[in-house]
Write a protein that holds these residues in place. Structure first.
Motif, PDB file in Angstrom:
ATOM      1  N   LEU A  12      -7.562  40.360 -10.098  1.00 25.61           N
ATOM      2  CA  LEU A  12      -6.621  40.786  -9.060  1.00 25.61           C
ATOM      3  C   LEU A  12      -6.445  42.303  -9.079  1.00 25.61           C
ATOM      4  CD1 LEU A  12      -4.690  39.954  -6.814  1.00 25.61           C
ATOM      5  CD2 LEU A  12      -2.941  39.545  -8.569  1.00 25.61           C
ATOM      6  N   GLY A  13      -6.353  42.883 -10.262  1.00 25.85           N
ATOM      7  CA  GLY A  13      -6.217  44.336 -10.367  1.00 25.85           C
ATOM      8  C   GLY A  13      -7.434  45.067  -9.824  1.00 25.85           C
ATOM      9  N   THR A  14      -8.611  44.539 -10.088  1.00 24.89           N
ATOM     10  CA  THR A  14      -9.846  45.158  -9.597  1.00 24.89           C
ATOM     11  C   THR A  14      -9.917  45.089  -8.072  1.00 24.89           C
ATOM     12  OG1 THR A  14     -10.995  44.626 -11.650  1.00 24.89           O
ATOM     13  CG2 THR A  14     -12.366  45.109  -9.733  1.00 24.89           C
ATOM     14  N   ILE A  15      -9.543  43.949  -7.505  1.00 26.46           N
ATOM     15  CA  ILE A  15      -9.541  43.811  -6.042  1.00 26.46           C
ATOM     16  C   ILE A  15      -8.598  44.830  -5.416  1.00 26.46           C
ATOM     17  CG2 ILE A  15      -8.838  42.308  -4.126  1.00 26.46           C
ATOM     18  CD1 ILE A  15      -9.859  39.934  -5.869  1.00 26.46           C
ATOM     19  N   MET A  16      -7.381  44.906  -5.936  1.00 29.06           N
ATOM     20  CA  MET A  16      -6.398  45.834  -5.363  1.00 29.06           C
ATOM     21  C   MET A  16      -6.807  47.288  -5.579  1.00 29.06           C
ATOM     22  SD  MET A  16      -4.447  43.746  -3.908  1.00 29.06           S
ATOM     23  CE  MET A  16      -3.215  44.859  -3.303  1.00 29.06           C
ATOM     24  N   LEU A  17      -7.321  47.598  -6.765  1.00 29.06           N
ATOM     25  CA  LEU A  17      -7.759  48.962  -7.048  1.00 29.06           C
ATOM     26  C   LEU A  17      -8.929  49.349  -6.150  1.00 29.06           C
ATOM     27  CD1 LEU A  17      -7.275  51.426  -8.862  1.00 29.06           C
ATOM     28  CD2 LEU A  17      -8.904  50.441 -10.483  1.00 29.06           C
ATOM     29  N   TYR A  18      -9.853  48.436  -5.933  1.00 29.48           N
ATOM     30  CA  TYR A  18     -11.007  48.700  -5.067  1.00 29.48           C
ATOM     31  C   TYR A  18     -10.553  49.113  -3.674  1.00 29.48           C
ATOM     32  CZ  TYR A  18     -15.176  47.724  -2.265  1.00 29.48           C
ATOM     33  OH  TYR A  18     -16.225  47.816  -1.382  1.00 29.48           O
ATOM     34  N   TYR A  19      -9.677  48.318  -3.066  1.00 30.46           N
ATOM     35  CA  TYR A  19      -9.209  48.649  -1.716  1.00 30.46           C
ATOM     36  C   TYR A  19      -8.310  49.877  -1.720  1.00 30.46           C
ATOM     37  CZ  TYR A  19     -11.375  44.445   0.012  1.00 30.46           C
ATOM     38  OH  TYR A  19     -12.305  43.503   0.360  1.00 30.46           O
ATOM     39  N   GLY A  20      -7.547  50.059  -2.771  1.00 27.10           N
ATOM     40  CA  GLY A  20      -6.723  51.260  -2.880  1.00 27.10           C
ATOM     41  C   GLY A  20      -7.570  52.523  -2.944  1.00 27.10           C
ATOM     42  N   LEU A  21      -8.640  52.488  -3.732  1.00 31.00           N
ATOM     43  CA  LEU A  21      -9.537  53.645  -3.822  1.00 31.00           C
ATOM     44  C   LEU A  21     -10.229  53.925  -2.494  1.00 31.00           C
ATOM     45  CD1 LEU A  21     -11.131  52.997  -7.332  1.00 31.00           C
ATOM     46  CD2 LEU A  21      -9.563  54.857  -6.716  1.00 31.00           C
ATOM     47  N   GLN A  22     -10.583  52.866  -1.763  1.00 28.71           N
ATOM     48  CA  GLN A  22     -11.175  53.052  -0.439  1.00 28.71           C
ATOM     49  C   GLN A  22     -10.183  53.730   0.503  1.00 28.71           C
ATOM     50  OE1 GLN A  22     -12.426  49.175   0.979  1.00 28.71           O
ATOM     51  NE2 GLN A  22     -14.551  49.724   0.633  1.00 28.71           N
ATOM     52  N   HIS A  23      -8.982  53.202   0.527  1.00 29.99           N
ATOM     53  CA  HIS A  23      -7.995  53.703   1.486  1.00 29.99           C
ATOM     54  C   HIS A  23      -7.418  55.064   1.114  1.00 29.99           C
ATOM     55  CE1 HIS A  23      -7.413  49.259   2.640  1.00 29.99           C
ATOM     56  NE2 HIS A  23      -8.120  49.856   3.580  1.00 29.99           N
ATOM     57  N   VAL A  24      -7.245  55.335  -0.164  1.00 32.79           N
ATOM     58  CA  VAL A  24      -6.630  56.601  -0.563  1.00 32.79           C
ATOM     59  C   VAL A  24      -7.661  57.725  -0.641  1.00 32.79           C
ATOM     60  CG1 VAL A  24      -5.376  57.810  -2.391  1.00 32.79           C
ATOM     61  CG2 VAL A  24      -4.701  55.493  -1.753  1.00 32.79           C
ATOM     62  N   PHE A  25      -8.783  57.459  -1.297  1.00 31.74           N
ATOM     63  CA  PHE A  25      -9.746  58.523  -1.561  1.00 31.74           C
ATOM     64  C   PHE A  25     -11.034  58.442  -0.746  1.00 31.74           C
ATOM     65  CE2 PHE A  25      -7.369  58.032  -5.608  1.00 31.74           C
ATOM     66  CZ  PHE A  25      -6.714  59.255  -5.584  1.00 31.74           C
ATOM     67  N   GLY A  26     -11.207  57.386   0.025  1.00 30.42           N
ATOM     68  CA  GLY A  26     -12.417  57.235   0.813  1.00 30.42           C
ATOM     69  C   GLY A  26     -13.633  56.857  -0.013  1.00 30.42           C
ATOM     70  N   LEU A  27     -13.408  56.354  -1.214  1.00 31.88           N
ATOM     71  CA  LEU A  27     -14.522  55.958  -2.073  1.00 31.88           C
ATOM     72  C   LEU A  27     -15.097  54.620  -1.628  1.00 31.88           C
ATOM     73  CD1 LEU A  27     -12.948  56.874  -5.523  1.00 31.88           C
ATOM     74  CD2 LEU A  27     -14.559  58.225  -4.183  1.00 31.88           C
ATOM     75  N   MET A  28     -16.306  54.331  -2.027  1.00 27.39           N
ATOM     76  CA  MET A  28     -16.970  53.041  -1.795  1.00 27.39           C
ATOM     77  C   MET A  28     -16.935  52.624  -0.321  1.00 27.39           C
ATOM     78  SD  MET A  28     -15.518  51.259  -5.231  1.00 27.39           S
ATOM     79  CE  MET A  28     -13.933  52.038  -5.117  1.00 27.39           C
ATOM     80  N   GLY A  29     -17.216  53.570   0.544  1.00 31.04           N
ATOM     81  CA  GLY A  29     -17.296  53.265   1.968  1.00 31.04           C
ATOM     82  C   GLY A  29     -15.969  53.285   2.700  1.00 31.04           C
ATOM     83  N   GLY A  30     -14.915  53.723   2.044  1.00 37.02           N
ATOM     84  CA  GLY A  30     -13.601  53.764   2.682  1.00 37.02           C
ATOM     85  C   GLY A  30     -13.447  54.950   3.610  1.00 37.02           C
ATOM     86  N   ASP A  31     -12.363  54.928   4.382  1.00 30.47           N
ATOM     87  CA  ASP A  31     -12.114  55.977   5.371  1.00 30.47           C
ATOM     88  C   ASP A  31     -11.218  57.100   4.859  1.00 30.47           C
ATOM     89  OD1 ASP A  31     -13.630  54.630   7.292  1.00 30.47           O
ATOM     90  OD2 ASP A  31     -11.909  53.428   7.910  1.00 30.47           O
ATOM     91  N   GLY A  32     -10.566  56.912   3.727  1.00 27.50           N
ATOM     92  CA  GLY A  32      -9.648  57.912   3.215  1.00 27.50           C
ATOM     93  C   GLY A  32      -8.234  57.686   3.712  1.00 27.50           C
ATOM     94  N   PHE A  33      -7.318  58.443   3.154  1.00 27.96           N
ATOM     95  CA  PHE A  33      -5.889  58.212   3.361  1.00 27.96           C
ATOM     96  C   PHE A  33      -5.444  58.380   4.814  1.00 27.96           C
ATOM     97  CE2 PHE A  33      -1.331  59.285   2.866  1.00 27.96           C
ATOM     98  CZ  PHE A  33      -0.934  58.133   2.197  1.00 27.96           C
ATOM     99  N   GLU A  34      -5.756  59.512   5.412  1.00 20.92           N
ATOM    100  CA  GLU A  34      -5.280  59.774   6.783  1.00 20.92           C
ATOM    101  C   GLU A  34      -5.861  58.784   7.783  1.00 20.92           C
ATOM    102  OE1 GLU A  34      -5.484  63.841   8.048  1.00 20.92           O
ATOM    103  OE2 GLU A  34      -4.849  64.549   6.081  1.00 20.92           O
ATOM    104  N   ALA A  35      -7.150  58.547   7.716  1.00 17.27           N
ATOM    105  CA  ALA A  35      -7.786  57.624   8.656  1.00 17.27           C
ATOM    106  C   ALA A  35      -7.298  56.192   8.440  1.00 17.27           C
ATOM    107  CB  ALA A  35      -9.306  57.692   8.519  1.00 17.27           C
ATOM    108  N   SER A  36      -7.128  55.785   7.188  1.00 18.74           N
ATOM    109  CA  SER A  36      -6.676  54.421   6.908  1.00 18.74           C
ATOM    110  C   SER A  36      -5.246  54.195   7.381  1.00 18.74           C
ATOM    111  CB  SER A  36      -6.775  54.123   5.415  1.00 18.74           C
ATOM    112  OG  SER A  36      -8.113  54.103   4.998  1.00 18.74           O
ATOM    113  N   THR A  37      -4.362  55.158   7.123  1.00 23.96           N
ATOM    114  CA  THR A  37      -2.978  54.978   7.572  1.00 23.96           C
ATOM    115  C   THR A  37      -2.895  55.004   9.089  1.00 23.96           C
ATOM    116  OG1 THR A  37      -2.546  57.339   7.240  1.00 23.96           O
ATOM    117  CG2 THR A  37      -1.891  55.848   5.479  1.00 23.96           C
ATOM    118  N   ALA A  38      -3.696  55.838   9.716  1.00 22.98           N
ATOM    119  CA  ALA A  38      -3.719  55.851  11.183  1.00 22.98           C
ATOM    120  C   ALA A  38      -4.235  54.528  11.734  1.00 22.98           C
ATOM    121  CB  ALA A  38      -4.579  57.013  11.682  1.00 22.98           C
TER     122      ALA A  38
END
Length: 141
Positions: free
Chosen positions: A21-47
C-alpha cells in the motif's frame, strides 16, 4: 517471551500490506508531485484534478501531498495508523468522486460507471487492516 505463530503471521501480513500500500501511494505521489515515472508534476496534476472533478485547487494539492506523505510514512512503518487513516480518507473521497464522475483518473476499459470505485475501495480495505492491526513486523512504530 515467545511469540506465537499466529502473532508472527499477523505481523508479516501487516508488513506486506504496509509495503504494498505504501509503494502504491508513494508511486502516485511521486508522479503527481515531482513528475517522476511518467507523471505530470505538481502544477499540472493539481490543475487536472481541479478541472476534471470541478473542485478547488487546494483540494487536489492536499490529496497529492497526502499520497506522497502517507506512502512515505507507511513503508518504514512510521505512524502507521495515522498514515493508513489518511490513505483511507483520500481513497474514500476518490471512490465518491469516481462514482459521481464520468471522468476518472483511473483508466478502465469497462462501460460500468462504478468501475473506478473498485480500486480505491480495495485500497481503503487494506488501509483498514493497518488501522486496526497496526504496523506489524519491522516498523518504526
Amino acid at each position: 517471551m515467545a511469540v506465537s505463530n499466529n502473532a508472527q503471521s499477523q505481523g508479516l501480513v501487516c508488513l506486506l500490506i504496509r509495503i504494498v500500500l505504501g509503494t502504491i501511494m508513494l508511486y502516485y505521489g511521486l508522479q503527481h508531485v515531482f513528475g517522476l515515472m511518467g507523471g505530470d508534476g505538481f502544477e499540472a496534476s493539481t490543475a487536472q484534478f481541479a478541472t476534471t472533478f470541478d473542485m478547488p485547487l487546494y483540494v487536489g494539492q492536499i490529496a497529492i501531498i497526502g499520497q506522497l506523505v502517507a506512502g512515505a510514512m507507511l513503508i518504514p512503518g512510521l505512524l502507521t495508523r495515522v498514515a493508513a487513516f489518511l490513505i483511507a480518507s483520500l481513497m474514500a473521497v476518490g471512490a465518491v468522486i469516481g462514482a459521481k464522475s464520468t471522468e476518472t483518473l483511473i483508466k478502465t476499459t469497462s462501460d460500468d460507471p462504478l468501475a473506478a470505485v473498485g480500486y480505491p475501495t480495495a485500497l481503503i480495505m487494506l488501509a483498514f487492516v493497518l488501522m486496526f492491526l497496526g504496523s506489524g513486523s519491522a516498523s518504526l512504530d
